[in-house]
Design a protein around this motif. Structure first.
Motif, mmCIF file in Angstrom:
data_model
loop_
_atom_site.group_PDB
_atom_site.id
_atom_site.type_symbol
_atom_site.label_atom_id
_atom_site.label_comp_id
_atom_site.label_asym_id
_atom_site.label_seq_id
_atom_site.Cartn_x
_atom_site.Cartn_y
_atom_site.Cartn_z
ATOM 1 N N MET A 157 -40.998 5.005 20.463
ATOM 2 C CA MET A 157 -41.818 6.106 20.890
ATOM 3 C C MET A 157 -42.015 7.136 19.911
ATOM 4 N N ALA A 158 -41.547 6.974 18.723
ATOM 5 C CA ALA A 158 -41.918 7.896 17.420
ATOM 6 C C ALA A 158 -41.964 7.212 16.395
ATOM 7 N N GLY A 159 -42.242 7.758 15.125
ATOM 8 C CA GLY A 159 -42.194 7.201 13.893
ATOM 9 C C GLY A 159 -42.972 7.946 12.859
ATOM 10 N N ALA A 160 -42.903 7.368 11.699
ATOM 11 C CA ALA A 160 -43.421 7.921 10.434
ATOM 12 C C ALA A 160 -45.168 7.585 10.560
ATOM 13 N N VAL A 161 -45.781 8.669 9.971
ATOM 14 C CA VAL A 161 -47.144 8.448 10.040
ATOM 15 C C VAL A 161 -47.569 7.297 9.043
ATOM 16 N N THR A 162 -46.746 6.980 8.293
ATOM 17 C CA THR A 162 -47.186 5.955 7.329
ATOM 18 C C THR A 162 -47.388 4.584 8.039
ATOM 19 N N ALA A 163 -46.969 4.460 9.298
ATOM 20 C CA ALA A 163 -47.283 3.433 10.217
ATOM 21 C C ALA A 163 -48.564 3.396 10.572
ATOM 22 N N PHE A 164 -49.489 4.393 10.574
ATOM 23 C CA PHE A 164 -50.809 4.330 10.777
ATOM 24 C C PHE A 164 -51.474 3.605 9.715
ATOM 25 N N ARG A 190 -48.501 10.832 25.591
ATOM 26 C CA ARG A 190 -49.809 10.977 24.632
ATOM 27 C C ARG A 190 -49.080 11.191 23.293
ATOM 28 N N LEU A 191 -50.027 10.477 22.248
ATOM 29 C CA LEU A 191 -49.396 10.476 20.885
ATOM 30 C C LEU A 191 -49.846 11.776 20.374
ATOM 31 N N ALA A 192 -48.772 12.416 19.519
ATOM 32 C CA ALA A 192 -48.773 13.733 19.157
ATOM 33 C C ALA A 192 -47.942 13.874 18.006
ATOM 34 N N PRO A 193 -48.335 14.927 16.930
ATOM 35 C CA PRO A 193 -47.741 14.820 15.763
ATOM 36 C C PRO A 193 -46.136 15.923 16.056
ATOM 37 N N VAL A 233 -54.439 11.028 11.564
ATOM 38 C CA VAL A 233 -53.464 12.115 10.733
ATOM 39 C C VAL A 233 -54.464 13.345 10.087
ATOM 40 N N ASP A 234 -55.505 12.860 9.664
ATOM 41 C CA ASP A 234 -56.478 13.816 9.038
ATOM 42 C C ASP A 234 -56.746 14.853 10.399
ATOM 43 N N ARG A 235 -56.936 14.347 11.340
ATOM 44 C CA ARG A 235 -57.527 15.094 12.600
ATOM 45 C C ARG A 235 -56.305 16.230 13.058
ATOM 46 N N TRP A 236 -55.020 15.691 13.050
ATOM 47 C CA TRP A 236 -53.839 16.550 13.128
ATOM 48 C C TRP A 236 -53.461 17.419 12.257
ATOM 49 N N TRP A 248 -48.006 21.434 11.084
ATOM 50 C CA TRP A 248 -47.202 20.222 11.021
ATOM 51 C C TRP A 248 -47.004 19.789 9.653
ATOM 52 N N LYS A 249 -45.990 19.161 9.491
ATOM 53 C CA LYS A 249 -45.384 18.822 8.059
ATOM 54 C C LYS A 249 -46.367 17.331 7.799
ATOM 55 N N ALA A 250 -46.995 16.962 8.463
ATOM 56 C CA ALA A 250 -47.585 15.541 8.267
ATOM 57 C C ALA A 250 -46.716 14.412 8.060
ATOM 58 N N ARG A 251 -45.588 14.182 8.790
ATOM 59 C CA ARG A 251 -44.687 13.057 8.470
ATOM 60 C C ARG A 251 -44.320 12.183 9.710
#
Length: 76
Positions: free
Chosen positions: A22-29, A60-63, A35-38, A45-48
């Protein structure tokens, strides 16, 4: 005006959610559109990391930001 600050999870909470898928690193996308929208919507957001959050009974998926371990231990 919408909240522009993402939730911050303790490392323990993040690790538990990650273990459950239910969570992970953005590198999974594979597509950076989300990511750009977030990055635009959540300047703090630290974008990680991302996580599924239950804000109104719907997942809901969220940063998310993840606290450092030292801060996590201090809170315990």
């Amino acid at each position: 005006m919408p909240d522009t600050h993402p939730d911050t999870l303790t490392r323990t909470d993040y690790d538990r959610l990650e273990h459950l898928g239910m969570a992970g690193a953005v590198t999974a996308f594979t597509d950076t559109t989300t990511v750009d929208r977030w990055r635009d919507l959540f300047p703090g957001w630290k974008a990680r990391h991302w996580a599924y959050g239950d804000t109104d009974g719907v997942l809901r998926l969220a940063p998310v930001n993840v606290a450092r371990r030292s801060a996590d231990r201090a809170a315990a």
